[in-house]
Scaffold this motif. Structure first.
Motif, PDB file in Angstrom:
ATOM      1  N   THR A  37       0.923  -1.157  -0.102  1.00 26.03           N
ATOM      2  CA  THR A  37       0.018  -0.281   0.019  1.00 26.03           C
ATOM      3  C   THR A  37       0.821   1.233   0.062  1.00 26.03           C
ATOM      4  N   PRO A  38       0.501   2.347  -0.372  1.00 24.61           N
ATOM      5  CA  PRO A  38       1.278   3.851  -0.434  1.00 24.61           C
ATOM      6  C   PRO A  38       1.757   3.850   0.914  1.00 24.61           C
ATOM      7  N   ASP A  39       1.305   3.469   2.164  1.00 27.62           N
ATOM      8  CA  ASP A  39       1.792   3.647   3.431  1.00 27.62           C
ATOM      9  C   ASP A  39       3.018   2.573   3.696  1.00 27.62           C
ATOM     10  N   GLY A  40       3.372   1.646   2.913  1.00 27.63           N
ATOM     11  CA  GLY A  40       4.243   0.728   2.996  1.00 27.63           C
ATOM     12  C   GLY A  40       3.632  -0.618   3.470  1.00 27.63           C
ATOM     13  N   ALA A  41       2.366  -0.739   3.890  1.00 28.88           N
ATOM     14  CA  ALA A  41       1.974  -2.046   4.469  1.00 28.88           C
ATOM     15  C   ALA A  41       1.883  -3.117   3.235  1.00 28.88           C
ATOM     16  N   LYS A  42       2.376  -4.424   3.666  1.00 31.01           N
ATOM     17  CA  LYS A  42       1.923  -5.599   2.892  1.00 31.01           C
ATOM     18  C   LYS A  42       0.721  -6.008   2.937  1.00 31.01           C
ATOM     19  N   VAL A  43       0.172  -6.258   1.732  1.00 32.18           N
ATOM     20  CA  VAL A  43      -1.101  -6.655   1.769  1.00 32.18           C
ATOM     21  C   VAL A  43      -1.224  -8.176   1.161  1.00 32.18           C
ATOM     22  N   ARG A  44      -1.860  -9.189   1.413  1.00 33.94           N
ATOM     23  CA  ARG A  44      -2.059 -10.155   0.655  1.00 33.94           C
ATOM     24  C   ARG A  44      -3.403 -10.853   0.715  1.00 33.94           C
ATOM     25  N   GLU A  45      -4.089 -10.723  -0.619  1.00 33.19           N
ATOM     26  CA  GLU A  45      -5.470 -11.020  -0.843  1.00 33.19           C
ATOM     27  C   GLU A  45      -5.541 -12.434  -1.465  1.00 33.19           C
ATOM     28  N   VAL A  46      -6.493 -13.065  -0.975  1.00 40.65           N
ATOM     29  CA  VAL A  46      -6.799 -14.370  -1.644  1.00 40.65           C
ATOM     30  C   VAL A  46      -8.449 -14.488  -2.019  1.00 40.65           C
ATOM     31  N   GLY A  47      -8.588 -14.797  -3.313  1.00 39.97           N
ATOM     32  CA  GLY A  47      -9.911 -14.632  -3.780  1.00 39.97           C
ATOM     33  C   GLY A  47     -10.028 -14.370  -5.372  1.00 39.97           C
ATOM     34  N   PRO A  48     -11.302 -14.412  -5.807  1.00 40.20           N
ATOM     35  CA  PRO A  48     -12.536 -14.553  -4.816  1.00 40.20           C
ATOM     36  C   PRO A  48     -12.789 -15.917  -4.823  1.00 40.20           C
ATOM     37  N   ILE A  49     -13.216 -16.007  -3.577  1.00 42.06           N
ATOM     38  CA  ILE A  49     -13.948 -17.343  -3.254  1.00 42.06           C
ATOM     39  C   ILE A  49     -15.269 -17.326  -3.317  1.00 42.06           C
ATOM     40  N   VAL A  50     -15.820 -18.550  -4.072  1.00 36.14           N
ATOM     41  CA  VAL A  50     -17.186 -18.473  -4.310  1.00 36.14           C
ATOM     42  C   VAL A  50     -17.902 -19.665  -4.064  1.00 36.14           C
ATOM     43  N   SER A  51     -18.936 -20.025  -3.202  1.00 38.27           N
ATOM     44  CA  SER A  51     -19.612 -21.088  -2.940  1.00 38.27           C
ATOM     45  C   SER A  51     -20.965 -21.080  -2.703  1.00 38.27           C
ATOM     46  N   GLY A  52     -21.749 -21.712  -3.227  1.00 38.50           N
ATOM     47  CA  GLY A  52     -23.149 -21.707  -3.154  1.00 38.50           C
ATOM     48  C   GLY A  52     -24.037 -22.750  -3.566  1.00 38.50           C
ATOM     49  N   TYR A  53     -25.194 -22.819  -3.242  1.00 41.73           N
ATOM     50  CA  TYR A  53     -26.147 -23.695  -3.769  1.00 41.73           C
ATOM     51  C   TYR A  53     -27.498 -23.338  -4.285  1.00 41.73           C
ATOM     52  N   SER A  54     -27.834 -23.905  -5.696  1.00 46.54           N
ATOM     53  CA  SER A  54     -29.020 -23.400  -6.214  1.00 46.54           C
ATOM     54  C   SER A  54     -29.946 -24.503  -6.099  1.00 46.54           C
ATOM     55  N   MET A  55     -31.281 -24.189  -5.663  1.00 43.47           N
ATOM     56  CA  MET A  55     -32.417 -25.292  -5.431  1.00 43.47           C
ATOM     57  C   MET A  55     -33.414 -24.860  -6.358  1.00 43.47           C
ATOM     58  N   THR A  56     -34.015 -25.913  -7.028  1.00 46.16           N
ATOM     59  CA  THR A  56     -35.100 -25.782  -7.984  1.00 46.16           C
ATOM     60  C   THR A  56     -35.986 -27.041  -7.821  1.00 46.16           C
ATOM     61  N   ILE A  57     -37.035 -26.708  -8.510  1.00 54.02           N
ATOM     62  CA  ILE A  57     -37.941 -28.118  -8.392  1.00 54.02           C
ATOM     63  C   ILE A  57     -37.904 -28.515 -10.043  1.00 54.02           C
ATOM     64  N   GLY A  58     -37.525 -29.886  -9.949  1.00 54.01           N
ATOM     65  CA  GLY A  58     -37.557 -30.435 -11.397  1.00 54.01           C
ATOM     66  C   GLY A  58     -38.781 -30.696 -11.931  1.00 54.01           C
ATOM     67  N   ALA A  59     -38.883 -31.155 -13.186  1.00 54.38           N
ATOM     68  CA  ALA A  59     -40.239 -31.570 -13.960  1.00 54.38           C
ATOM     69  C   ALA A  59     -40.765 -32.854 -13.056  1.00 54.38           C
TER      70      ALA A  59
END
Length: 177
Positions: A37-59
């Protein structure tokens, strides 16, 4: 009712925190960004982390649950596996004339999207190094891949197939002699 929702959300937060503790150390290098960062701090970012579920009613009237994202349980049951490639959220709808596949793929340029239609499936992938998506979607048997069209707008990919024409068997009365 709201208390039940809050309890459920809190329980899910605890579960995710426990499962994702060491994900930073096992993350694919494509998902790790380090900078100063501009103030000299070191940053480590991980991602994006995406996890989800979709629920539908089938035919058939039964609920169908589909998982999407880039976090998968490991075979050994230990910590989850994180991939740089995401499975997008997909929805398939049909009517009398067509089959529509709707795929959520935000932050991708349409020039980087590849769609390949096969007899019983459609494969979607991206060439974007920042947002990698990949999914093979099973199609209903009456999808006519010769009529496929697609469009992408605001992070939503729509792929439309006409339904195959059902030819009625021709019949002829046969005179019995």
């Amino acid at each position: 009712m709201l208390r039940d929702y809050d309890d459920m959300r809190n329980e899910m937060e605890k579960m995710f925190q426990e499962e994702l503790k060491d994900i930073e150390t096992k993350a694919p290098k494509e998902l790790v960004r380090e900078y100063t960062t501009p103030d000299g701090a070191k940053v480590r970012e991980v991602g994006p982390i995406v996890s989800g579920y979709s629920m539908t009613i089938g035919a058939d009237g039964k609920p169908q649950v589909k998982e999407f994202g880039n976090v998968r349980p490991s075979a050994s049951g230990t910590s989850p596996i994180l991939s740089s490639e995401r499975e997008p959220l997909v929805d398939i709808s049909t009517n009398d004339k067509e089959i529509k596949v709707v795929v959520e793929m935000p932050c991708v340029n349409k020039e980087n999207i590849k769609v390949n239609a096969y007899d019983s499936s459609v494969e979607i992938s991206t060439d974007d190094p920042q947002r990698k998506y990949h999914e093979v979607i099973d199609l209903p048997p009456d999808a006519d891949i010769e009529t496929v069209s697609s469009k992408y707008n605001n992070g939503i990919l729509e792929i439309v197939f006409n339904k195959k024409q059902q030819s009625k068997p021709k019949g002829k009365e046969v005179k019995v002699e």
